[in-house]
Design a protein around this motif. Structure first.
Motif, PDB file in Angstrom:
ATOM      1  N   VAL A  65      -1.326  14.757  67.289  1.00 20.70           N
ATOM      2  CA  VAL A  65      -1.485  16.117  66.771  1.00 20.70           C
ATOM      3  C   VAL A  65      -0.204  16.593  66.110  1.00 20.70           C
ATOM      4  N   ALA A  66       0.959  16.272  66.709  1.00 20.78           N
ATOM      5  CA  ALA A  66       2.234  16.703  66.140  1.00 20.78           C
ATOM      6  C   ALA A  66       2.527  16.014  64.812  1.00 20.78           C
ATOM      7  N   ARG A  67       2.150  14.757  64.686  1.00 24.09           N
ATOM      8  CA  ARG A  67       2.418  14.015  63.453  1.00 24.09           C
ATOM      9  C   ARG A  67       1.484  14.420  62.317  1.00 24.09           C
ATOM     10  N   HIS A  68       0.279  14.870  62.671  1.00 20.95           N
ATOM     11  CA  HIS A  68      -0.730  15.129  61.638  1.00 20.95           C
ATOM     12  C   HIS A  68      -1.347  16.512  61.826  1.00 20.95           C
ATOM     13  N   PRO A  69      -0.555  17.557  61.692  1.00 20.47           N
ATOM     14  CA  PRO A  69      -1.082  18.902  61.906  1.00 20.47           C
ATOM     15  C   PRO A  69      -2.200  19.238  60.924  1.00 20.47           C
ATOM     16  N   GLY A  70      -3.273  19.813  61.482  1.00 22.39           N
ATOM     17  CA  GLY A  70      -4.377  20.253  60.643  1.00 22.39           C
ATOM     18  C   GLY A  70      -5.399  19.183  60.307  1.00 22.39           C
ATOM     19  N   LYS A  71      -5.150  17.931  60.691  1.00 20.77           N
ATOM     20  CA  LYS A  71      -6.070  16.858  60.343  1.00 20.77           C
ATOM     21  C   LYS A  71      -6.779  16.252  61.546  1.00 20.77           C
ATOM     22  N   VAL A  72      -6.456  16.734  62.740  1.00 18.01           N
ATOM     23  CA  VAL A  72      -7.006  16.145  63.959  1.00 18.01           C
ATOM     24  C   VAL A  72      -7.873  17.164  64.678  1.00 18.01           C
ATOM     25  N   GLU A  73      -9.132  16.806  64.893  1.00 17.60           N
ATOM     26  CA  GLU A  73     -10.051  17.627  65.655  1.00 17.60           C
ATOM     27  C   GLU A  73     -10.099  17.076  67.078  1.00 17.60           C
ATOM     28  N   VAL A  74      -9.601  17.838  68.031  1.00 13.70           N
ATOM     29  CA  VAL A  74      -9.526  17.414  69.425  1.00 13.70           C
ATOM     30  C   VAL A  74     -10.774  17.902  70.149  1.00 13.70           C
ATOM     31  N   CYS A  75     -11.540  16.965  70.718  1.00  9.60           N
ATOM     32  CA  CYS A  75     -12.843  17.300  71.303  1.00  9.60           C
ATOM     33  C   CYS A  75     -12.987  16.761  72.720  1.00  9.60           C
ATOM     34  N   PRO A  76     -12.305  17.361  73.697  1.00 13.93           N
ATOM     35  CA  PRO A  76     -12.507  16.928  75.093  1.00 13.93           C
ATOM     36  C   PRO A  76     -13.894  17.362  75.579  1.00 13.93           C
ATOM     37  N   ASN A  77     -14.554  16.471  76.302  1.00 14.51           N
ATOM     38  CA  ASN A  77     -15.894  16.785  76.786  1.00 14.51           C
ATOM     39  C   ASN A  77     -15.915  18.008  77.692  1.00 14.51           C
ATOM     40  N   ASP A  78     -14.865  18.179  78.491  1.00 13.49           N
ATOM     41  CA  ASP A  78     -14.872  19.295  79.437  1.00 13.49           C
ATOM     42  C   ASP A  78     -14.627  20.645  78.755  1.00 13.49           C
ATOM     43  N   GLU A  79     -14.321  20.617  77.459  1.00 11.20           N
ATOM     44  CA  GLU A  79     -14.119  21.862  76.715  1.00 11.20           C
ATOM     45  C   GLU A  79     -15.228  22.124  75.702  1.00 11.20           C
ATOM     46  N   VAL A  80     -15.692  21.077  75.024  1.00 11.00           N
ATOM     47  CA  VAL A  80     -16.653  21.279  73.929  1.00 11.00           C
ATOM     48  C   VAL A  80     -17.989  20.584  74.179  1.00 11.00           C
ATOM     49  N   GLY A  81     -18.094  19.821  75.271  1.00  7.10           N
ATOM     50  CA  GLY A  81     -19.315  19.082  75.533  1.00  7.10           C
ATOM     51  C   GLY A  81     -19.404  17.820  74.690  1.00  7.10           C
ATOM     52  N   ILE A  82     -20.593  17.241  74.612  1.00  4.48           N
ATOM     53  CA  ILE A  82     -20.811  16.016  73.843  1.00  4.48           C
ATOM     54  C   ILE A  82     -21.122  16.386  72.397  1.00  4.48           C
ATOM     55  N   LEU A  83     -20.384  15.824  71.462  1.00  5.81           N
ATOM     56  CA  LEU A  83     -20.575  16.149  70.056  1.00  5.81           C
ATOM     57  C   LEU A  83     -21.907  15.607  69.528  1.00  5.81           C
ATOM     58  N   ASP A  84     -22.498  16.352  68.616  1.00  9.96           N
ATOM     59  CA  ASP A  84     -23.705  15.916  67.917  1.00  9.96           C
ATOM     60  C   ASP A  84     -23.252  15.165  66.662  1.00  9.96           C
ATOM     61  N   LEU A  85     -23.092  13.849  66.786  1.00 10.03           N
ATOM     62  CA  LEU A  85     -22.590  13.060  65.668  1.00 10.03           C
ATOM     63  C   LEU A  85     -23.605  12.994  64.525  1.00 10.03           C
ATOM     64  N   ALA A  86     -24.883  13.023  64.840  1.00  5.52           N
ATOM     65  CA  ALA A  86     -25.907  13.005  63.798  1.00  5.52           C
ATOM     66  C   ALA A  86     -25.777  14.217  62.892  1.00  5.52           C
ATOM     67  N   GLU A  87     -25.466  15.363  63.477  1.00  7.64           N
ATOM     68  CA  GLU A  87     -25.277  16.579  62.684  1.00  7.64           C
ATOM     69  C   GLU A  87     -24.006  16.491  61.841  1.00  7.64           C
ATOM     70  N   ARG A  88     -22.945  15.964  62.434  1.00  2.96           N
ATOM     71  CA  ARG A  88     -21.664  15.900  61.728  1.00  2.96           C
ATOM     72  C   ARG A  88     -21.696  14.933  60.555  1.00  2.96           C
ATOM     73  N   PHE A  89     -22.509  13.889  60.661  1.00  2.00           N
ATOM     74  CA  PHE A  89     -22.576  12.899  59.586  1.00  2.00           C
ATOM     75  C   PHE A  89     -23.918  12.959  58.854  1.00  2.00           C
ATOM     76  N   GLY A  90     -24.580  14.104  58.956  1.00  2.00           N
ATOM     77  CA  GLY A  90     -25.869  14.256  58.305  1.00  2.00           C
ATOM     78  C   GLY A  90     -25.781  14.227  56.793  1.00  2.00           C
ATOM     79  N   THR A  91     -24.703  14.751  56.233  1.00  2.00           N
ATOM     80  CA  THR A  91     -24.513  14.773  54.788  1.00  2.00           C
ATOM     81  C   THR A  91     -23.636  13.606  54.363  1.00  2.00           C
ATOM     82  N   VAL A  92     -24.150  12.793  53.475  1.00  2.00           N
ATOM     83  CA  VAL A  92     -23.383  11.643  52.988  1.00  2.00           C
ATOM     84  C   VAL A  92     -22.225  12.129  52.126  1.00  2.00           C
ATOM     85  N   GLN A  93     -21.047  11.611  52.378  1.00  2.00           N
ATOM     86  CA  GLN A  93     -19.869  11.913  51.565  1.00  2.00           C
ATOM     87  C   GLN A  93     -19.561  10.711  50.687  1.00  2.00           C
TER      88      GLN A  93
END
Length: 327
Positions: free
Chosen positions: A165-193
């Motif tokens: 996080v210190a080396r790459h400010p603003g580019k790292v999304e930190v997602c601990p399960n005990d804070e945000v739950g299980i991520l919906d990866l299908a939703e996050r990658f639903g749109t092709v880039q």
């Protein structure tokens, strides 16, 4: 140093005796191990995605991703998760290795090369962050657009989190399960880039979710590294006998249904190099000269398997009656 092209890169396997220079906690249940040459000699070069094979006590060989900087030719840096359900390798690293000791290693080897792209999306689950760390540095150096989604059980268990996080400010999304739950990866990658490559490493459940979430993306968009076989049952089912000719050794052998090519080759005196025997490390990758391969590894992409140019002889077999291999 530029990132790699799409062509697979092969390096001659090197055997080294290294010294443990440092060993320290990297997170709850994770230790950082720093290796170097006993005489301070320059270490073999490597590229992001590479790993070392550690040859531990009791005949255990384990593969660990290099998570330092390829520009540092004086040390190799590893992050090792202690896994209670493992076969003992991580326990030996955590309890049996100490600064000043020597350890035998093979490598660096790389089957998770970073392909050149204008944009990347990196996804890490737990200790899967380790092979991605040098990739972040390479993407940054090349001026590519990139982001990292880093998941873990809790912040305390996420290795090298503060450093990243210190080396790459603003580019790292930190997602601990005990804070945000299980991520919906299908939703996050639903749109092709467009013009974007996705690199992911982590537990098998996460990787399967990534495969499903990016199934509609262009072929070759998703790059994965697995710690365990994708389908363990595939390794032992429907194993027919076949003949293999090792062209360089001028040896022909029969491979029975209950044995692997590696086992039969060793018995016949053919010089084979192998490690995991699960089709996950790539050490035994061998060029195929003739015959169709029944690919059972967890490394090659579908496109690479269709090319039928190489195979992992620790688990893969012949679809027909015969193979010719360049050994």
């Amino acid at each position: 140093m530029s990132v790699q092209s799409a062509e697979r890169v092969h390096h001659e396997t090197q055997h080294l005796t290294l010294e443990i220079l440092a060993k320290r906690p990297a997170a709850d249940g994770v230790v950082e191990v720093v290796l170097g040459s006993p005489d301070s000699a320059e270490l073999p070069a490597w590229l992001p995605g590479a790993h070392l094979d550690l040859h531990l006590a009791d005949g255990l060989d384990r593969q660990y991703s290099l998570c330092g900087s390829p520009g540092d030719r004086g040390t190799y840096r590893l992050g090792v998760l202690r896994e209670p359900a493992s076969r003992g390798g991580s326990q030996l690293v955590h309890e049996g290795l100490a600064p000043g000791q020597s350890v035998e290693v093979t490598g660096p080897n790389n089957h998770f090369e970073l392909v050149s792209s204008p944009r990347y999306r990196f996804v890490a689950g737990g200790i899967g962050i380790t092979p991605l760390m040098p990739m972040l540095e390479a993407a940054e150096r090349e001026g590519a657009e990139w982001s990292l989604t880093y998941m873990g059980r809790s912040r305390a268990t996420m290795a090298f989190l503060d450093e990243i996080v210190a080396r790459h400010p603003g580019k790292v999304e930190v997602c601990p399960n005990d804070e945000v739950g299980i991520l919906d990866l299908a939703e996050r990658f639903g749109t092709v880039q467009e013009d974007t490559l996705v690199y992911a490493c982590g537990p098998e459940g996460m990787l399967r979710a990534m495969e499903s979430a990016t199934a509609h993306w262009p072929a070759g968009s998703l790059h994965l590294e697995r710690f365990a076989p994708k389908d363990a049952e595939l390794l032992t089912k429907d194993r027919g006998a076949f003949t293999v000719r090792f062209t360089e050794s001028d040896v022909e052998v029969e491979v029975p249904e209950d044995r692997s090519i590696v086992e039969v080759a060793e018995e016949a005196g053919v010089p084979v190099i192998f490690s995991c025997m699960e089709g996950t490390c790539g050490t035994c990758e061998t060029r195929v000269l003739c015959g169709e391969v029944d690919h059972r590894d967890s490394i090659l992409s579908d496109e690479e398997k269709a090319e039928n140019d190489v195979m992992m002889i620790c688990v893969s077999r012949a679809k027909g009656d015969r193979l010719e291999l360049e050994i």
